[in-house]
Write a protein that holds these residues in place. Structure first.
Motif, PDB file in Angstrom:
ATOM      1  N   LEU A  54      23.554  15.098 -23.089  1.00 37.53           N
ATOM      2  CA  LEU A  54      24.709  14.478 -22.443  1.00 37.53           C
ATOM      3  C   LEU A  54      24.325  13.667 -21.210  1.00 37.53           C
ATOM      4  O   LEU A  54      25.184  13.189 -20.481  1.00 37.53           O
ATOM      5  CB  LEU A  54      25.723  15.555 -22.051  1.00 37.53           C
ATOM      6  N   ASP A  55      23.010  13.537 -20.985  1.00 36.45           N
ATOM      7  CA  ASP A  55      22.494  12.768 -19.841  1.00 36.45           C
ATOM      8  C   ASP A  55      22.909  13.370 -18.506  1.00 36.45           C
ATOM      9  O   ASP A  55      23.222  12.657 -17.555  1.00 36.45           O
ATOM     10  CB  ASP A  55      22.954  11.313 -19.933  1.00 36.45           C
ATOM     11  N   VAL A  56      22.925  14.699 -18.454  1.00 33.03           N
ATOM     12  CA  VAL A  56      23.205  15.417 -17.213  1.00 33.03           C
ATOM     13  C   VAL A  56      21.935  16.171 -16.820  1.00 33.03           C
ATOM     14  O   VAL A  56      21.413  16.969 -17.601  1.00 33.03           O
ATOM     15  CB  VAL A  56      24.367  16.409 -17.392  1.00 33.03           C
ATOM     16  N   GLN A  57      21.446  15.904 -15.626  1.00 32.87           N
ATOM     17  CA  GLN A  57      20.205  16.523 -15.179  1.00 32.87           C
ATOM     18  C   GLN A  57      20.465  17.785 -14.354  1.00 32.87           C
ATOM     19  O   GLN A  57      21.312  17.781 -13.465  1.00 32.87           O
ATOM     20  CB  GLN A  57      19.386  15.536 -14.336  1.00 32.87           C
ATOM     21  N   LEU A  58      19.734  18.842 -14.688  1.00 34.20           N
ATOM     22  CA  LEU A  58      19.795  20.056 -13.881  1.00 34.20           C
ATOM     23  C   LEU A  58      19.104  19.813 -12.544  1.00 34.20           C
ATOM     24  O   LEU A  58      18.047  19.189 -12.486  1.00 34.20           O
ATOM     25  CB  LEU A  58      19.098  21.214 -14.597  1.00 34.20           C
ATOM     26  N   GLY A  59      19.708  20.329 -11.480  1.00 32.08           N
ATOM     27  CA  GLY A  59      19.073  20.252 -10.175  1.00 32.08           C
ATOM     28  C   GLY A  59      18.462  21.571  -9.752  1.00 32.08           C
ATOM     29  O   GLY A  59      17.555  21.616  -8.925  1.00 32.08           O
ATOM     30  N   LEU A  60      18.962  22.680 -10.352  1.00 33.68           N
ATOM     31  CA  LEU A  60      18.552  24.004  -9.902  1.00 33.68           C
ATOM     32  C   LEU A  60      18.620  24.998 -11.056  1.00 33.68           C
ATOM     33  O   LEU A  60      19.567  24.986 -11.839  1.00 33.68           O
ATOM     34  CB  LEU A  60      19.470  24.464  -8.774  1.00 33.68           C
ATOM     35  N   VAL A  61      17.589  25.819 -11.166  1.00 30.03           N
ATOM     36  CA  VAL A  61      17.586  26.948 -12.106  1.00 30.03           C
ATOM     37  C   VAL A  61      17.473  28.216 -11.276  1.00 30.03           C
ATOM     38  O   VAL A  61      16.498  28.406 -10.532  1.00 30.03           O
ATOM     39  CB  VAL A  61      16.418  26.865 -13.105  1.00 30.03           C
ATOM     40  N   ILE A  62      18.487  29.068 -11.369  1.00 26.09           N
ATOM     41  CA  ILE A  62      18.489  30.326 -10.620  1.00 26.09           C
ATOM     42  C   ILE A  62      18.086  31.452 -11.559  1.00 26.09           C
ATOM     43  O   ILE A  62      18.797  31.775 -12.509  1.00 26.09           O
ATOM     44  CB  ILE A  62      19.879  30.610 -10.010  1.00 26.09           C
ATOM     45  N   GLU A  63      16.936  32.047 -11.296  1.00 26.23           N
ATOM     46  CA  GLU A  63      16.453  33.188 -12.080  1.00 26.23           C
ATOM     47  C   GLU A  63      17.003  34.449 -11.428  1.00 26.23           C
ATOM     48  O   GLU A  63      16.517  34.898 -10.399  1.00 26.23           O
ATOM     49  CB  GLU A  63      14.928  33.184 -12.112  1.00 26.23           C
ATOM     50  N   ASN A  64      18.035  35.012 -12.036  1.00 29.94           N
ATOM     51  CA  ASN A  64      18.769  36.111 -11.424  1.00 29.94           C
ATOM     52  C   ASN A  64      18.479  37.423 -12.151  1.00 29.94           C
ATOM     53  O   ASN A  64      18.087  37.454 -13.303  1.00 29.94           O
ATOM     54  CB  ASN A  64      20.269  35.806 -11.459  1.00 29.94           C
ATOM     55  N   ARG A  65      18.706  38.519 -11.432  1.00 28.13           N
ATOM     56  CA  ARG A  65      18.549  39.873 -11.979  1.00 28.13           C
ATOM     57  C   ARG A  65      17.128  40.140 -12.488  1.00 28.13           C
ATOM     58  O   ARG A  65      16.926  40.756 -13.529  1.00 28.13           O
ATOM     59  CB  ARG A  65      19.573  40.122 -13.085  1.00 28.13           C
ATOM     60  N   ARG A  89       6.446  42.238 -14.687  1.00 27.04           N
ATOM     61  CA  ARG A  89       5.529  41.239 -15.229  1.00 27.04           C
ATOM     62  C   ARG A  89       6.098  40.606 -16.503  1.00 27.04           C
ATOM     63  O   ARG A  89       5.980  39.408 -16.726  1.00 27.04           O
ATOM     64  CB  ARG A  89       4.172  41.878 -15.521  1.00 27.04           C
ATOM     65  N   SER A  90       6.714  41.431 -17.342  1.00 28.85           N
ATOM     66  CA  SER A  90       7.311  40.924 -18.579  1.00 28.85           C
ATOM     67  C   SER A  90       8.427  39.924 -18.273  1.00 28.85           C
ATOM     68  O   SER A  90       8.533  38.868 -18.912  1.00 28.85           O
ATOM     69  CB  SER A  90       7.856  42.086 -19.414  1.00 28.85           C
ATOM     70  N   ALA A  91       9.263  40.266 -17.296  1.00 26.73           N
ATOM     71  CA  ALA A  91      10.354  39.374 -16.919  1.00 26.73           C
ATOM     72  C   ALA A  91       9.833  38.048 -16.385  1.00 26.73           C
ATOM     73  O   ALA A  91      10.342  36.975 -16.731  1.00 26.73           O
ATOM     74  CB  ALA A  91      11.234  40.053 -15.867  1.00 26.73           C
ATOM     75  N   VAL A  92       8.791  38.105 -15.545  1.00 25.84           N
ATOM     76  CA  VAL A  92       8.217  36.886 -14.980  1.00 25.84           C
ATOM     77  C   VAL A  92       7.625  36.017 -16.080  1.00 25.84           C
ATOM     78  O   VAL A  92       7.783  34.783 -16.069  1.00 25.84           O
ATOM     79  CB  VAL A  92       7.151  37.236 -13.929  1.00 25.84           C
ATOM     80  N   ASP A  93       6.972  36.642 -17.068  1.00 24.79           N
ATOM     81  CA  ASP A  93       6.403  35.870 -18.181  1.00 24.79           C
ATOM     82  C   ASP A  93       7.495  35.148 -18.970  1.00 24.79           C
ATOM     83  O   ASP A  93       7.347  33.980 -19.336  1.00 24.79           O
ATOM     84  CB  ASP A  93       5.618  36.803 -19.119  1.00 24.79           C
ATOM     85  N   VAL A  94       8.608  35.864 -19.237  1.00 18.86           N
ATOM     86  CA  VAL A  94       9.717  35.268 -19.986  1.00 18.86           C
ATOM     87  C   VAL A  94      10.311  34.091 -19.214  1.00 18.86           C
ATOM     88  O   VAL A  94      10.574  33.023 -19.777  1.00 18.86           O
ATOM     89  CB  VAL A  94      10.802  36.327 -20.270  1.00 18.86           C
ATOM     90  N   LEU A  95      10.521  34.279 -17.932  1.00 23.14           N
ATOM     91  CA  LEU A  95      11.120  33.222 -17.117  1.00 23.14           C
ATOM     92  C   LEU A  95      10.179  32.036 -16.951  1.00 23.14           C
ATOM     93  O   LEU A  95      10.615  30.878 -16.904  1.00 23.14           O
ATOM     94  CB  LEU A  95      11.512  33.780 -15.755  1.00 23.14           C
ATOM     95  N   THR A  96       8.875  32.310 -16.880  1.00 25.08           N
ATOM     96  CA  THR A  96       7.897  31.226 -16.781  1.00 25.08           C
ATOM     97  C   THR A  96       7.902  30.388 -18.054  1.00 25.08           C
ATOM     98  O   THR A  96       7.830  29.149 -18.004  1.00 25.08           O
ATOM     99  CB  THR A  96       6.489  31.790 -16.527  1.00 25.08           C
ATOM    100  N   GLY A  97       8.019  31.054 -19.200  1.00 25.48           N
ATOM    101  CA  GLY A  97       8.094  30.321 -20.463  1.00 25.48           C
ATOM    102  C   GLY A  97       9.326  29.435 -20.522  1.00 25.48           C
ATOM    103  O   GLY A  97       9.261  28.287 -20.966  1.00 25.48           O
ATOM    104  N   PHE A  98      10.458  29.960 -20.054  1.00 29.66           N
ATOM    105  CA  PHE A  98      11.685  29.157 -20.030  1.00 29.66           C
ATOM    106  C   PHE A  98      11.533  27.989 -19.059  1.00 29.66           C
ATOM    107  O   PHE A  98      11.978  26.871 -19.343  1.00 29.66           O
ATOM    108  CB  PHE A  98      12.884  30.004 -19.626  1.00 29.66           C
ATOM    109  N   ALA A  99      10.892  28.232 -17.925  1.00 30.69           N
ATOM    110  CA  ALA A  99      10.723  27.179 -16.922  1.00 30.69           C
ATOM    111  C   ALA A  99       9.928  26.008 -17.495  1.00 30.69           C
ATOM    112  O   ALA A  99      10.215  24.842 -17.187  1.00 30.69           O
ATOM    113  CB  ALA A  99      10.030  27.735 -15.684  1.00 30.69           C
ATOM    114  N   GLU A 100       8.957  26.298 -18.347  1.00 23.60           N
ATOM    115  CA  GLU A 100       8.157  25.228 -18.958  1.00 23.60           C
ATOM    116  C   GLU A 100       9.006  24.390 -19.911  1.00 23.60           C
ATOM    117  O   GLU A 100       8.903  23.152 -19.932  1.00 23.60           O
ATOM    118  CB  GLU A 100       6.964  25.842 -19.688  1.00 23.60           C
ATOM    119  N   VAL A 101       9.846  25.067 -20.696  1.00 23.54           N
ATOM    120  CA  VAL A 101      10.748  24.341 -21.590  1.00 23.54           C
ATOM    121  C   VAL A 101      11.723  23.494 -20.782  1.00 23.54           C
ATOM    122  O   VAL A 101      11.968  22.323 -21.088  1.00 23.54           O
ATOM    123  CB  VAL A 101      11.523  25.324 -22.496  1.00 23.54           C
TER     124      VAL A 101
END
Length: 344
Positions: free
Chosen positions: A265-276, A297-309
């Motif tokens: 939709l041509d809308v750019q994210l400005g912020l990703v909040i990794e919560n909980r 460590r597992s949570a950080v790995d999952v969030l890091t993978g999402f951050a790359e996408v």
């Protein structure tokens, strides 16, 4: 200066979105508090019919469409509001009608009364209209929007364009023209189409729709312009979309879908909040709490993978992180602690 502090200090609108159960409403309130602490006058408006905002700040259902100020320790102001579809629609009709008599006629129309209470489509556009009105309200420097879970957030974003397309449709223009004295030509042109639609929805229902559209005569262009103004606001440089995500499979999957759809939709994210995110107490305690360390460590790995996408889709998006609280947030002290962590 953290990404959260920077956005809260400069944005005109912040739209929080995400799947259910990630703490999105609490994060919206916390972003509002961060901005209020910097001296800004902020209103947090929830368009989620679940009404979680009142629970998050500890006032329950003690607020409605008209913003209510919350008592917080800040140099600025924090206000909260909850979308009232009927009140917003009524105000839109009243402000765009060429005359009070025509506005009264629309408000009394049975089809309008049913439409204004619908939770499908109407709510999405009224949410966008309410955002537009609050963004122009001189009482506030920043509007923070708490959207419903994922799919509905996209409906909210797309609703202004859908309304503009609807009002520009040739058949709609013909029907509205009947209200301006073009009944003979419009009737001859529209009759075959209306007959076909009447077979599907019923003649009574169709008559109500036609009467309603005719009552909008002289207002449809104002509606269309307002829809385009809202669309421009949502995609403007002063609007920041904040995606809230937690380290669970369902949350990550929903967040990836939303990130892709926003890019489409041509809308750019400005912020990703990794919560909980599960807490981390340092390497010195890892031997004492191996399960907790492994969970972190597992949570950080999952969030890091999402951050790359996410980075591939939204290269300008910045990250912020908040750890899982000991209990659900249900008051201002809880919101304050979350604001401290997001702003740090």
């Amino acid at each position: 200066m953290s990404a959260v502090t920077q956005h809260c200090g400069s944005a005109r609108v912040i739209v929080t979105c995400g799947t259910g159960g990630v703490g999105k409403t609490s994060c919206a309130a916390a972003l509002g508090l961060v901005a209020a602490r910097s001296g800004r006058r902020v209103v947090v408006v929830t368009i989620d019919p679940a009404r979680r905002l009142g629970d998050a700040i500890g006032i329950g259902g003690g607020f409605a469409d008209e913003p209510v100020r919350v008592d917080v320790e800040a140099t600025g102001e924090l206000w909260v509001s909850m979308l009232d579809v009927r009140a917003t629609f009524d105000e839109l009709i009243t402000s765009t009608a060429p005359s009070p008599a025509q506005a009264a006629g629309v408000l009394a129309n049975p089809f309008y009364r049913g439409l204004s209470q619908s939770l499908s489509g109407t709510r999405d556009y009224m949410a966008a209209a309410r955002l537009w009105a609050l963004s122009r309200d001189p009482r506030f420097d920043l509007v923070v929007v708490d959207t419903p879970p994922t799919r509905n957030a996209l409906d909210f974003l797309e609703s202004p364009e859908r309304l503009a397309r609807f009002l520009s449709h040739p058949l709609v223009r013909i029907l509205v023209a009947q209200g301006r004295g073009g009944a003979r030509i419009a009737g001859a042109t529209a009759r075959p189409v209306l007959a076909a639609i009447g077979k599907v929805v019923g003649t009574d229902a169709l008559a109500g729709v036609v009467t309603f559209l005719q009552s909008l005569s002289g207002m449809e262009e104002a509606f269309r312009r307002r829809a385009l103004d809202v669309s421009a606001l949502l995609r403007g440089e002063d609007t920041v979309f904040a995606l809230v995500v937690s380290p669970t499979v369902d949350s990550i999957s929903g967040a990836e879908t939303l990130a892709r759809e926003l890019s489409r939709l041509d809308v750019q994210l400005g912020l990703v909040i990794e919560n909980r995110v599960p807490p981390w107490f340092g390497t010195g305690t890892e031997a004492l709490f191996p399960d907790m360390a492994a969970e972190h460590r597992s949570a950080v790995d999952v969030l890091t993978g999402f951050a790359e996408v996410c980075r591939a889709l939204h290269p300008r998006a910045e990250r912020a992180r908040a750890h899982e609280a000991a209990e659900d947030i249900h008051d201002i002290p809880g919101i304050s602690a979350l604001a401290d962590e997001l702003a740090s």
